[in-house]
Write a protein that holds these residues in place. Structure first.
Motif, PDB file in Angstrom:
ATOM      1  N   ASP A  98     -20.028  27.794 -36.200  1.00  0.00           N
ATOM      2  CA  ASP A  98     -19.451  26.832 -37.021  1.00  0.00           C
ATOM      3  C   ASP A  98     -20.137  25.583 -37.226  1.00  0.00           C
ATOM      4  O   ASP A  98     -20.304  25.001 -38.240  1.00  0.00           O
ATOM      5  N   LYS A  99     -20.660  25.157 -36.014  1.00  0.00           N
ATOM      6  CA  LYS A  99     -21.614  23.903 -36.051  1.00  0.00           C
ATOM      7  C   LYS A  99     -22.613  23.989 -37.093  1.00  0.00           C
ATOM      8  O   LYS A  99     -23.100  23.099 -37.771  1.00  0.00           O
ATOM      9  N   ILE A 100     -23.331  25.139 -36.919  1.00  0.00           N
ATOM     10  CA  ILE A 100     -24.539  25.535 -37.967  1.00  0.00           C
ATOM     11  C   ILE A 100     -24.223  25.265 -39.387  1.00  0.00           C
ATOM     12  O   ILE A 100     -24.746  24.753 -40.269  1.00  0.00           O
ATOM     13  N   VAL A 101     -22.771  26.067 -39.559  1.00  0.00           N
ATOM     14  CA  VAL A 101     -22.508  26.249 -41.176  1.00  0.00           C
ATOM     15  C   VAL A 101     -22.132  24.719 -41.579  1.00  0.00           C
ATOM     16  O   VAL A 101     -22.480  24.458 -42.595  1.00  0.00           O
ATOM     17  N   GLN A 102     -21.383  24.122 -40.568  1.00  0.00           N
ATOM     18  CA  GLN A 102     -20.931  22.488 -41.102  1.00  0.00           C
ATOM     19  C   GLN A 102     -22.253  21.695 -41.164  1.00  0.00           C
ATOM     20  O   GLN A 102     -22.229  21.024 -42.135  1.00  0.00           O
ATOM     21  N   LEU A 103     -23.183  21.753 -40.205  1.00  0.00           N
ATOM     22  CA  LEU A 103     -24.444  20.727 -40.335  1.00  0.00           C
ATOM     23  C   LEU A 103     -25.519  21.184 -41.375  1.00  0.00           C
ATOM     24  O   LEU A 103     -26.398  20.467 -41.560  1.00  0.00           O
ATOM     25  N   GLY A 104     -25.629  22.507 -41.571  1.00  0.00           N
ATOM     26  CA  GLY A 104     -26.760  23.281 -42.227  1.00  0.00           C
ATOM     27  C   GLY A 104     -27.752  23.594 -41.081  1.00  0.00           C
ATOM     28  O   GLY A 104     -28.135  24.639 -41.078  1.00  0.00           O
ATOM     29  N   LYS A 105     -28.205  22.763 -40.241  1.00  0.00           N
ATOM     30  CA  LYS A 105     -29.254  23.235 -39.338  1.00  0.00           C
ATOM     31  C   LYS A 105     -29.188  22.094 -38.101  1.00  0.00           C
ATOM     32  O   LYS A 105     -28.463  21.062 -38.333  1.00  0.00           O
ATOM     33  N   LEU A 106     -29.555  22.458 -37.090  1.00  0.00           N
ATOM     34  CA  LEU A 106     -29.583  21.420 -35.957  1.00  0.00           C
ATOM     35  C   LEU A 106     -30.894  20.705 -35.691  1.00  0.00           C
ATOM     36  O   LEU A 106     -31.816  21.264 -36.009  1.00  0.00           O
ATOM     37  N   SER A 107     -30.887  19.373 -34.938  1.00  0.00           N
ATOM     38  CA  SER A 107     -32.182  18.799 -34.910  1.00  0.00           C
ATOM     39  C   SER A 107     -32.893  19.774 -33.610  1.00  0.00           C
ATOM     40  O   SER A 107     -32.385  20.709 -32.983  1.00  0.00           O
ATOM     41  N   ILE A 199     -31.702  33.129 -32.311  1.00  0.00           N
ATOM     42  CA  ILE A 199     -30.667  32.272 -32.415  1.00  0.00           C
ATOM     43  C   ILE A 199     -31.427  30.964 -32.385  1.00  0.00           C
ATOM     44  O   ILE A 199     -30.841  30.068 -33.098  1.00  0.00           O
ATOM     45  N   LEU A 200     -32.293  30.879 -31.781  1.00  0.00           N
ATOM     46  CA  LEU A 200     -33.211  29.462 -31.548  1.00  0.00           C
ATOM     47  C   LEU A 200     -33.727  29.070 -32.954  1.00  0.00           C
ATOM     48  O   LEU A 200     -33.492  28.278 -33.647  1.00  0.00           O
ATOM     49  N   TYR A 201     -34.180  30.259 -33.718  1.00  0.00           N
ATOM     50  CA  TYR A 201     -34.675  30.191 -35.043  1.00  0.00           C
ATOM     51  C   TYR A 201     -33.530  29.598 -35.920  1.00  0.00           C
ATOM     52  O   TYR A 201     -33.639  28.761 -36.699  1.00  0.00           O
ATOM     53  N   VAL A 202     -32.423  30.316 -35.765  1.00  0.00           N
ATOM     54  CA  VAL A 202     -31.225  29.922 -36.772  1.00  0.00           C
ATOM     55  C   VAL A 202     -30.760  28.746 -36.373  1.00  0.00           C
ATOM     56  O   VAL A 202     -30.354  27.717 -37.626  1.00  0.00           O
ATOM     57  N   LEU A 203     -30.562  28.073 -35.234  1.00  0.00           N
ATOM     58  CA  LEU A 203     -30.194  26.723 -35.011  1.00  0.00           C
ATOM     59  C   LEU A 203     -30.940  25.746 -35.505  1.00  0.00           C
ATOM     60  O   LEU A 203     -30.660  24.670 -36.182  1.00  0.00           O
ATOM     61  N   MET A 204     -32.452  26.112 -35.675  1.00  0.00           N
ATOM     62  CA  MET A 204     -33.467  25.002 -36.266  1.00  0.00           C
ATOM     63  C   MET A 204     -33.782  25.088 -37.690  1.00  0.00           C
ATOM     64  O   MET A 204     -33.893  24.332 -38.480  1.00  0.00           O
ATOM     65  N   ALA A 205     -33.495  26.434 -38.418  1.00  0.00           N
ATOM     66  CA  ALA A 205     -33.726  26.623 -39.680  1.00  0.00           C
ATOM     67  C   ALA A 205     -32.555  26.453 -40.433  1.00  0.00           C
ATOM     68  O   ALA A 205     -32.518  26.034 -41.654  1.00  0.00           O
ATOM     69  N   GLY A 206     -31.293  26.988 -39.741  1.00  0.00           N
ATOM     70  CA  GLY A 206     -30.166  27.199 -40.598  1.00  0.00           C
ATOM     71  C   GLY A 206     -30.008  28.261 -41.520  1.00  0.00           C
ATOM     72  O   GLY A 206     -28.910  28.458 -42.307  1.00  0.00           O
ATOM     73  N   TYR A 207     -30.944  29.223 -41.299  1.00  0.00           N
ATOM     74  CA  TYR A 207     -30.823  30.546 -41.857  1.00  0.00           C
ATOM     75  C   TYR A 207     -31.492  31.616 -40.821  1.00  0.00           C
ATOM     76  O   TYR A 207     -32.191  31.190 -40.057  1.00  0.00           O
ATOM     77  N   LEU A 208     -31.205  32.943 -41.342  1.00  0.00           N
ATOM     78  CA  LEU A 208     -31.914  34.031 -40.378  1.00  0.00           C
ATOM     79  C   LEU A 208     -33.301  34.295 -40.621  1.00  0.00           C
ATOM     80  O   LEU A 208     -33.841  34.182 -41.827  1.00  0.00           O
ATOM     81  N   PRO A 209     -34.066  34.599 -39.565  1.00  0.00           N
ATOM     82  CA  PRO A 209     -35.446  34.953 -39.787  1.00  0.00           C
ATOM     83  C   PRO A 209     -35.767  36.444 -40.614  1.00  0.00           C
ATOM     84  O   PRO A 209     -36.619  36.496 -41.319  1.00  0.00           O
ATOM     85  N   PHE A 210     -34.690  37.283 -40.350  1.00  0.00           N
ATOM     86  CA  PHE A 210     -34.628  38.336 -41.078  1.00  0.00           C
ATOM     87  C   PHE A 210     -33.433  38.584 -41.818  1.00  0.00           C
ATOM     88  O   PHE A 210     -32.212  38.745 -41.306  1.00  0.00           O
TER      89      PHE A 210
END
Length: 301
Positions: A98-107, A199-210
């Motif tokens: 939910d945090k990723i969805v809300q913020l788009g991506k994390l620092s 998961i690390l990729y998604v946190l930093m990118a805001g979307y899935l690698p695959f």
């Protein structure tokens, strides 16, 4: 009329905070300490009818075995005549998803902190012979202090010997390692590491690698590890992610190597664990002996 508070054991039970196919989760407070807990309530008949006794027994036992500050804690298991109550730590910060969805991506710094906590929790599971097999942001919760807590061991596997290959394809397609999809048996530790990388990729990118609309294309891309890091990833992060999302589990980076990585080590303070507490599984056994006993006579109702 005053609403009567329900009690289960030493807990005052309040509102429903979650509902799944087989369970309801209720908020409760310990009557003496005032500690908040989440109680997972399951009907014994449902567990029996869906032949889930072994799976739930395993999930509960695993959660008792893998005690760690970054894993949702299981306090105890209680039972009434018709229900099982699993008393869990109440984690109030919601899902990392939910945090990723809300913020788009994390620092990058915040992503790294969550990733370090995730790796600590996963390493601890592996040390105990437990492989989660369904790591994704929906199964990572945040506590009031912003610490990560791994939850949902419903698909996890437990091997007594370290060399057992696992053979069940499970997990969420976008987070699953290529060798899990190939059906040849796989090393649970390497498969969990891959999911942590996604998961690390998604946190930093805001979307899935695959991400593909159809599964065959998705599986092909995962198997070839065809992905691109966005331009805002630092060089260190890119290098580590490429080492983790290595389609060959034999050459994929291992957790102990990852912990030596410069990017990973930045501001890293590993959790101090209390010396191994003795885990007692008697209550789990008692609750389930009771169900299995009652199922032998009384299947007619």
């Amino acid at each position: 009329m005053k609403k009567v508070r329900r009690k289960i054991g030493k807990y005052d039970v309040g509102r429903t905070i979650g509902e799944g196919t087989f369970a309801k989760v209720k908020f409760a407070k310990h009557t003496e300490t005032g500690e908040s807990v989440a109680i997972k309530v399951m009907a014994k008949t449902t567990i029996l009818n869906h032949r889930m006794v072994e799976q739930i027994k395993r999930e509960i036992s695993i959660m008792k075995i893998v005690r760690h500050p970054n894993i949702v804690r299981l306090h105890e298991v209680l039972a009434s005549q018709s229900k099982i109550y699993i008393i869990l730590e109440f984690v109030m910060g919601g899902e990392l998803y939910d945090k990723i969805v809300q913020l788009g991506k994390l620092s990058e710094n915040e992503s790294r902190r969550y990733f370090q906590q995730l790796i600590d929790a996963v390493a601890h599971c592996h040390k105990k012979g437990v492989y989660h097999r369904d790591l994704k942001p929906e199964n990572l919760l945040l506590d009031a202090y912003g610490n990560l807590k791994v939850s949902d061991f419903g698909l996890s596997a437990f091997t007594k010997q370290g060399d057992d290959l696992l053979h069940t394809t499970c997990g969420t397609p976008n987070y699953v390692a290529p060798e899990v999809l190939s059906n040849h048996g796989y090393d649970g530790a390497a498969a969990d590491v891959w999911s942590c990388g996604v998961i690390l990729y998604v946190l930093m990118a805001g979307y899935l690698p695959f991400e593909e609309a159809d599964l065959p294309t998705l599986f092909r891309r995962i198997s070839a590890a065809e992905f691109v890091c966005p331009f805002w990833f630092s060089a260190g992060a890119k290098t580590l992610i490429h080492k983790i999302l290595d389609p060959n589990p034999k050459t994929r980076v291992k957790i102990e190597e990852m912990r030596k990585d410069l990017w990973f080590r930045k501001n890293y303070s590993p959790v101090k664990l209390r010396e191994d507490e003795q885990v007692n599984l008697d209550d789990v056994q008692a609750v389930f002996d009771d169900i299995e006993g009652s199922s032998a006579h009384g299947q007619s109702h």
